[in-house]
Design an enzyme around this catalytic site. Sequence first.
Site, PDB file in Angstrom:
ATOM      1  N   ASP A 174       0.844  -1.188   0.000  1.00 66.05           N
ATOM      2  CA  ASP A 174       0.000   0.000   0.000  1.00 66.05           C
ATOM      3  C   ASP A 174       0.881   1.241   0.000  1.00 66.05           C
ATOM      4  OD1 ASP A 174       0.861   0.313   2.639  1.00 66.05           O
ATOM      5  OD2 ASP A 174      -0.954  -0.583   3.490  1.00 66.05           O
ATOM      6  N   ASP A 217      -5.921   2.156  -1.218  1.00 65.83           N
ATOM      7  CA  ASP A 217      -4.552   2.296  -1.720  1.00 65.83           C
ATOM      8  C   ASP A 217      -3.799   0.969  -1.628  1.00 65.83           C
ATOM      9  OD1 ASP A 217      -4.550   2.488   1.127  1.00 65.83           O
ATOM     10  OD2 ASP A 217      -2.506   3.252   1.060  1.00 65.83           O
TER      11      ASP A 217
END
Length: 301
Positions: A174, A217
């Site tokens: 991420d 994300d």
Amino acid sequence: MDSTNEYYRMLNALSKIYISIYTFDLKKDMEYPFKSNEYIDMWSKNVEGAQNKTYNTVKNLTEEKHVDMMLEFVNMSTLDERMKGKSDIAIVFKGKINGWCRARFIAIDYDEDGSLHNVVYTVECIDEEKRKENYLMYLSQTDLMTSLYNRGYGEQSIKELLDKEKKGLFCLFDVDKFKSVNDKYGHDIGDKVLIAIAAAMKKAQREDDISMRLGGDEFAMYFRNIDTEEDAKLVIERLFSEIEKIHVEPMEEQIHISLGASFYKKDMNFDMLYKIADIGVYESKKSLGNRMTIVENDIIL
């Protein structure tokens, strides 16, 4: 109203659906065109026999990757066997002139011994239908923001590889401090960061690798045929190199990711790969900058 004229008017209306319509007499190797076109006429001209004419047309008007499949389909010597118990058979192929098409054989009648005698052969353009079908498939498989695979299709694709026991490396990562990017610059800039990450992933992956956005994300990649730490570091460093090139205006900060990786071992499933790689992500977040942590069976390498 004259029933014969009405009959031919009906046939003519139906024929507008098709590129070509032929009747084949399988016993005499004869063809009787109801509807043709200049391309078919050109490639069947001066060729003897319905079978040879059809072969020649297929060879010259079909996209190369579909030629062998179509030659097998139009082989009239096997047609009787292939149509046993069926009123018709069909195949989808891509043509050089009309794009995606559907070819179909329809049984007309049989001899006294039950063998197929006459058939109708039609070719229909389905290019628009195919484009719509492909677009709907694209929507079902794709994360629309990044154009990567979405979570569902990405997981399915990796699971299919695992079922075949293909060695590989699963990477989970991420974006560091992504919430602060959204808070400071707004969600539009945050979206641009995610799109840039996806572009970097596409550049880093090889043809048979899999890239997907899991949500928010969080992203994942599966690198096929990678089973050593040395090779794992090479493909991950290639990803880091692409990430380091990202610059999104008006951001001043450099984009970094925290990555965890796990090797596929026999009898492992997707959830196991994910959980092990997630240990690596957590470990990588202990340091700043693009960081990788390769984990094998819960042991950090």
